[in-house]
Design a protein around this motif. Structure first.
Motif, mmCIF file in Angstrom:
data_model
loop_
_atom_site.group_PDB
_atom_site.id
_atom_site.type_symbol
_atom_site.label_atom_id
_atom_site.label_comp_id
_atom_site.label_asym_id
_atom_site.label_seq_id
_atom_site.Cartn_x
_atom_site.Cartn_y
_atom_site.Cartn_z
ATOM 1 N N SER A 28 -2.163 8.098 -3.051
ATOM 2 C CA SER A 28 -1.068 7.482 -3.809
ATOM 3 C C SER A 28 -0.050 8.520 -4.262
ATOM 4 O O SER A 28 1.169 8.305 -4.174
ATOM 5 N N ILE A 84 -6.054 -1.942 -7.352
ATOM 6 C CA ILE A 84 -5.914 -2.356 -5.949
ATOM 7 C C ILE A 84 -4.624 -3.155 -5.763
ATOM 8 O O ILE A 84 -3.847 -2.917 -4.828
ATOM 9 N N ALA A 85 -4.380 -4.098 -6.673
ATOM 10 C CA ALA A 85 -3.157 -4.906 -6.586
ATOM 11 C C ALA A 85 -1.918 -4.023 -6.714
ATOM 12 O O ALA A 85 -0.917 -4.231 -6.007
ATOM 13 N N ASP A 87 -1.570 -0.817 -5.822
ATOM 14 C CA ASP A 87 -1.345 -0.079 -4.584
ATOM 15 C C ASP A 87 -0.818 -0.993 -3.479
ATOM 16 O O ASP A 87 0.079 -0.618 -2.708
ATOM 17 N N VAL A 88 -1.365 -2.203 -3.381
ATOM 18 C CA VAL A 88 -0.900 -3.141 -2.346
ATOM 19 C C VAL A 88 0.564 -3.500 -2.566
ATOM 20 O O VAL A 88 1.376 -3.485 -1.629
ATOM 21 N N LEU A 89 0.926 -3.821 -3.801
ATOM 22 C CA LEU A 89 2.312 -4.213 -4.091
ATOM 23 C C LEU A 89 3.282 -3.062 -3.850
ATOM 24 O O LEU A 89 4.370 -3.258 -3.287
ATOM 25 N N GLY A 91 2.818 -0.563 -1.803
ATOM 26 C CA GLY A 91 2.889 -0.382 -0.362
ATOM 27 C C GLY A 91 3.820 -1.391 0.294
ATOM 28 O O GLY A 91 4.618 -1.041 1.176
ATOM 29 N N LEU A 92 3.742 -2.646 -0.136
ATOM 30 C CA LEU A 92 4.610 -3.682 0.430
ATOM 31 C C LEU A 92 6.075 -3.458 0.062
ATOM 32 O O LEU A 92 6.977 -3.713 0.874
ATOM 33 N N LEU A 185 -1.595 1.458 1.084
ATOM 34 C CA LEU A 185 -2.520 0.431 1.575
ATOM 35 C C LEU A 185 -3.898 1.035 1.854
ATOM 36 O O LEU A 185 -4.933 0.392 1.609
ATOM 37 N N ALA A 188 -5.583 1.393 -1.478
ATOM 38 C CA ALA A 188 -6.099 0.099 -1.953
ATOM 39 C C ALA A 188 -7.404 -0.255 -1.258
ATOM 40 O O ALA A 188 -8.358 -0.720 -1.891
ATOM 41 N N ALA A 189 -7.470 -0.018 0.054
ATOM 42 C CA ALA A 189 -8.694 -0.310 0.800
ATOM 43 C C ALA A 189 -9.841 0.578 0.335
ATOM 44 O O ALA A 189 -10.990 0.137 0.216
#
Length: 411
Positions: A28, A84-85, A87-89, A91-92, A185, A188-189
């Protein structure tokens, strides 16, 4: 295996969960550094104005002022899904910017929107991250874990900043952002593999403002730690003129602009050395001693930088400044993780994050005219004095608080 099936973290430090969490953090931080480099280039290419870059940076910092309120949420919800949410957000968001660049649709508004939303997500994930480490390691490993987190963060940031420009030139800006999105991402994984014990959470039915005020009340129980948000603000105010005036000061020493990166790298190297020292000390690390030593080291470094015309001494002061920053930050994190009850840590660390983030941009705005008029030497000397006085005040309050707590037992 469920999260609640683990009663406490294993006695060793390098467990699977801590190792995965440490590596995910590096991903990150590296991604953030890449984004910072690409965003700086994009804003300048779109506008050609330094002021536009300042506005974009301010948009990224502004949501940090919401961190104390975000901490109320952090104290009520499971931490791992929140991270996790986040990092996903992020990344998107970065991926959307990359797609916008590829299609030629990403303008300044799009770019600033991504920066603002990313800052808003960080306002939640920053206090959440600060609360997580005591759940991953035993108390005897907490100092070493904090030192390792500091080393990893500083190393990943340094590599990201140094490689960001090269990657953007080699791959292109949009492809570099795709790589950046992938780091979020992947992080997050990886966090899906982290297992945590059931933690104590603040009651969900408690009113929002009541919960916020309860966090402030917890600070009052620890007079020394109650001043930490103030210290975080003061330290960032003191560092603002250092960053603003470093290029001008180096030019006064007869050095070219390229030495600005060398100077920042020297500070980062000092921070890495400080974190390495904390890691080596392990259980012998004493945060009550490290905090004033770090602050006094930073104060002395600024004073030497202001007055010395010797280049080796100047760079030694920069390295010492980095060591002081590492000791101060690690001591603050360790004290918060050990003094503050688990169900209040999100609010407390959120408050620290907000005051720290507010200090630097505010100081840059207020001190900007003075920097142009008076230059580096008087402003750095003043910053050194402010840090010294703040350190003395913290020592006094800490000592007074310890004496007050011991008085009932001694009577």
């Amino acid at each position: 295996m469920t999260l609640s099936s683990l009663v406490e973290p294993p006695p060793r430090l390098w467990t699977r969960s801590f190792t995965v969490y440490w590596l995910a953090g590096l991903q990150s931080v590296f991604g953030n550094a890449l984004t910072a480099v690409v965003v700086a280039v994009l804003v300048y290419n779109l506008t050609g104005q330094a002021s536009a870059m300042g506005f974009t940076l301010a948009l990224g910092m502004l949501p940090a002022l919401l961190s104390p309120f975000a901490g109320v949420v952090v104290d009520r919800v499971p931490v791992r899904p929140l991270l996790i949410a986040g990092d996903v957000l992020r990344g998107l968001l970065v991926l959307s910017l990359a797609v916008g660049l590829m299609t030629g649709q990403a303008g300044l508004f799009w770019l600033n929107s991504v920066v603002l939303l990313s800052g808003l997500i960080t306002a939640f994930t920053s206090p959440a991250t600060s609360t997580l480490l005591p759940q991953l390691v035993q108390p005897e490993n907490l100092a070493r874990a904090n030192g390792l987190m500091g080393m990893g963060t500083q190393g990943a940031q340094l590599v990201g900043l140094l490689s960001g420009a090269a990657l953007a030139s080699l791959l292109g800006q949009s492809q570099t952002l795709v790589l950046d999105a992938a780091t979020f991402l992947i992080s997050a994984a990886a966090l899906l593999l982290v297992q945590l014990p059931e933690r104590v959470k603040a009651p969900v039915k408690e009113g929002f403002w009541s919960a916020f005020r309860a966090g402030l009340q917890v600070l009052k129980r620890h007079p020394g730690f109650a001043m930490i948000p103030v210290l975080a603000f003061v330290v960032n105010v003191a560092f603002a003129p250092m960053q603003m005036l470093l290029p001008e000061h180096l030019a006064g020493l007869g050095l070219p602009e390229s030495f600005y990166g060398v100077a920042l790298g020297t500070v980062m190297g000092g921070m890495l050395l400080g974190s390495l020292g904390v890691t080596a000390l392990g259980q012998r690390f004493q945060p009550q001693l490290a905090l004033p030593l770090g602050l006094l080291g930073g104060s002395a470094s600024l004073a030497v930088m202001a007055q010395s015309a010797s280049l080796p001494l100047f760079y030694l002061a920069l390295a010492t400044l980095g060591i002081g920053v590492a000791l101060t930050n690690t001591a603050i994190a360790y004290l918060g993780q050990t003094l503050i009850p688990e169900e209040f840590r999100g609010r407390v660390f959120g408050l620290i994050s907000a005051t720290a983030q507010a200090g630097m941009p505010l100081a840059m705005i207020v001190l900007g005219p003075a920097a142009d008029t008076y230059g580096s030497r008087p402003l750095w000397t003043g910053a050194a004095a402010v840090m010294f006085v703040s350190t003395c005040a913290w020592l006094y309050l800490s000592q007074a608080g310890r004496q007050a707590q011991q008085a009932p037992s001694g009577s």
